[in-house]
Design a protein around this motif. Sequence first.
Motif, PDB file in Angstrom:
ATOM      1  N   TRP A  74       7.778  -6.815 -22.287  1.00 40.72           N
ATOM      2  CA  TRP A  74       6.682  -7.684 -22.802  1.00 40.72           C
ATOM      3  C   TRP A  74       5.712  -6.459 -23.437  1.00 40.72           C
ATOM      4  N   ILE A  75       5.440  -5.473 -22.578  1.00 40.80           N
ATOM      5  CA  ILE A  75       4.426  -4.510 -23.581  1.00 40.80           C
ATOM      6  C   ILE A  75       5.021  -3.923 -24.690  1.00 40.80           C
ATOM      7  N   MET A  82       1.025  -5.580 -32.008  1.00 38.35           N
ATOM      8  CA  MET A  82      -0.267  -5.136 -32.182  1.00 38.35           C
ATOM      9  C   MET A  82      -0.424  -4.177 -33.488  1.00 38.35           C
ATOM     10  N   LYS A  83       0.552  -3.087 -33.445  1.00 36.30           N
ATOM     11  CA  LYS A  83       0.638  -2.438 -34.569  1.00 36.30           C
ATOM     12  C   LYS A  83       0.688  -2.926 -35.848  1.00 36.30           C
ATOM     13  N   HIS A 137      -6.157 -15.352 -29.702  1.00 40.37           N
ATOM     14  CA  HIS A 137      -4.882 -15.314 -29.948  1.00 40.37           C
ATOM     15  C   HIS A 137      -4.358 -14.790 -31.189  1.00 40.37           C
ATOM     16  N   VAL A 138      -3.171 -14.091 -31.284  1.00 40.71           N
ATOM     17  CA  VAL A 138      -2.562 -13.517 -32.316  1.00 40.71           C
ATOM     18  C   VAL A 138      -1.570 -14.271 -32.920  1.00 40.71           C
ATOM     19  N   THR A 139      -1.565 -14.506 -34.173  1.00 37.30           N
ATOM     20  CA  THR A 139      -0.546 -15.311 -34.904  1.00 37.30           C
ATOM     21  C   THR A 139       0.551 -14.460 -34.633  1.00 37.30           C
ATOM     22  N   GLY A 140       1.819 -14.921 -34.417  1.00 36.36           N
ATOM     23  CA  GLY A 140       3.163 -14.533 -34.437  1.00 36.36           C
ATOM     24  C   GLY A 140       3.424 -14.468 -32.876  1.00 36.36           C
ATOM     25  N   THR A 141       2.835 -14.878 -31.809  1.00 38.83           N
ATOM     26  CA  THR A 141       2.957 -14.933 -30.613  1.00 38.83           C
ATOM     27  C   THR A 141       2.750 -16.597 -30.207  1.00 38.83           C
ATOM     28  N   ALA A 142       3.480 -16.764 -29.041  1.00 37.24           N
ATOM     29  CA  ALA A 142       3.419 -17.987 -28.534  1.00 37.24           C
ATOM     30  C   ALA A 142       1.992 -18.525 -28.371  1.00 37.24           C
ATOM     31  N   VAL A 149       3.936 -11.888 -23.687  1.00 36.20           N
ATOM     32  CA  VAL A 149       3.742 -11.389 -24.844  1.00 36.20           C
ATOM     33  C   VAL A 149       2.398 -11.613 -25.414  1.00 36.20           C
ATOM     34  N   ALA A 150       2.218 -13.210 -25.365  1.00 34.77           N
ATOM     35  CA  ALA A 150       0.944 -13.759 -26.059  1.00 34.77           C
ATOM     36  C   ALA A 150      -0.260 -13.386 -25.245  1.00 34.77           C
ATOM     37  N   ASN A 151      -0.099 -13.197 -23.741  1.00 34.91           N
ATOM     38  CA  ASN A 151      -1.124 -13.129 -22.960  1.00 34.91           C
ATOM     39  C   ASN A 151      -1.713 -11.468 -23.058  1.00 34.91           C
ATOM     40  N   ILE A 152      -0.751 -10.668 -23.282  1.00 31.28           N
ATOM     41  CA  ILE A 152      -0.722  -9.215 -23.473  1.00 31.28           C
ATOM     42  C   ILE A 152      -1.856  -8.937 -24.806  1.00 31.28           C
ATOM     43  N   THR A 153      -1.051  -9.701 -25.930  1.00 26.75           N
ATOM     44  CA  THR A 153      -1.500  -9.304 -27.150  1.00 26.75           C
ATOM     45  C   THR A 153      -3.047  -9.632 -27.306  1.00 26.75           C
TER      46      THR A 153
END
Length: 173
Positions: A74-75, A82-83, A137-142, A149-153
């Motif tokens: 997930w990280i 993120m990159k 929220h970052v587009t491209g994640t759930a 992954v959505a939570n981390i991002t």
Amino acid sequence: MTMTTRTARLRTLVVTGLATTGCAAAAITLMPATAQAAEATQAPTAHTVKATAGYSRTTTAQTRTGSGSNLDGWIKQSLQIMKAKGIPGSYEGLKRNIMRESGGNPAAQNNWDVNAQKGTPSKGLLQVIDPTFNAYHVTGTAHSVTDPVANITAAANYAAHRYGSIDNVNSAY
């Protein structure tokens, strides 16, 4: 009381103390500044952290492959997103904050702080409240605060805007 009983009781008290401290640290996690001000004046009365029974924090060589079904994966997935989106942060910074906030449990939920009392408990690996998740929220994640992954991002995106990077966060934020 025998030495074995005393040792077992002491272990239980230490674990309980660590769980309580962890919940207290998560109390002001990833919330807007106005919520932090309200939080500072409130004293917690009780706490609960929800977790799924099937979650595992195993770090064997087999699970460190980066697949999306464990913390390492997930990280790594989040770091790729993120990159691509220009969000700063490192594996070490993410993992340090995840372990402090949720112990690596993607189903962790804080049900006792002022946010929870208002109906918006902190959730997931980095203990994000719904309004913060929605704002960062970052587009491209759930579009789910409990998706690892959505939570981390989203949390890394929030930390980048507020602190410059998740790497700059060394305590509850």
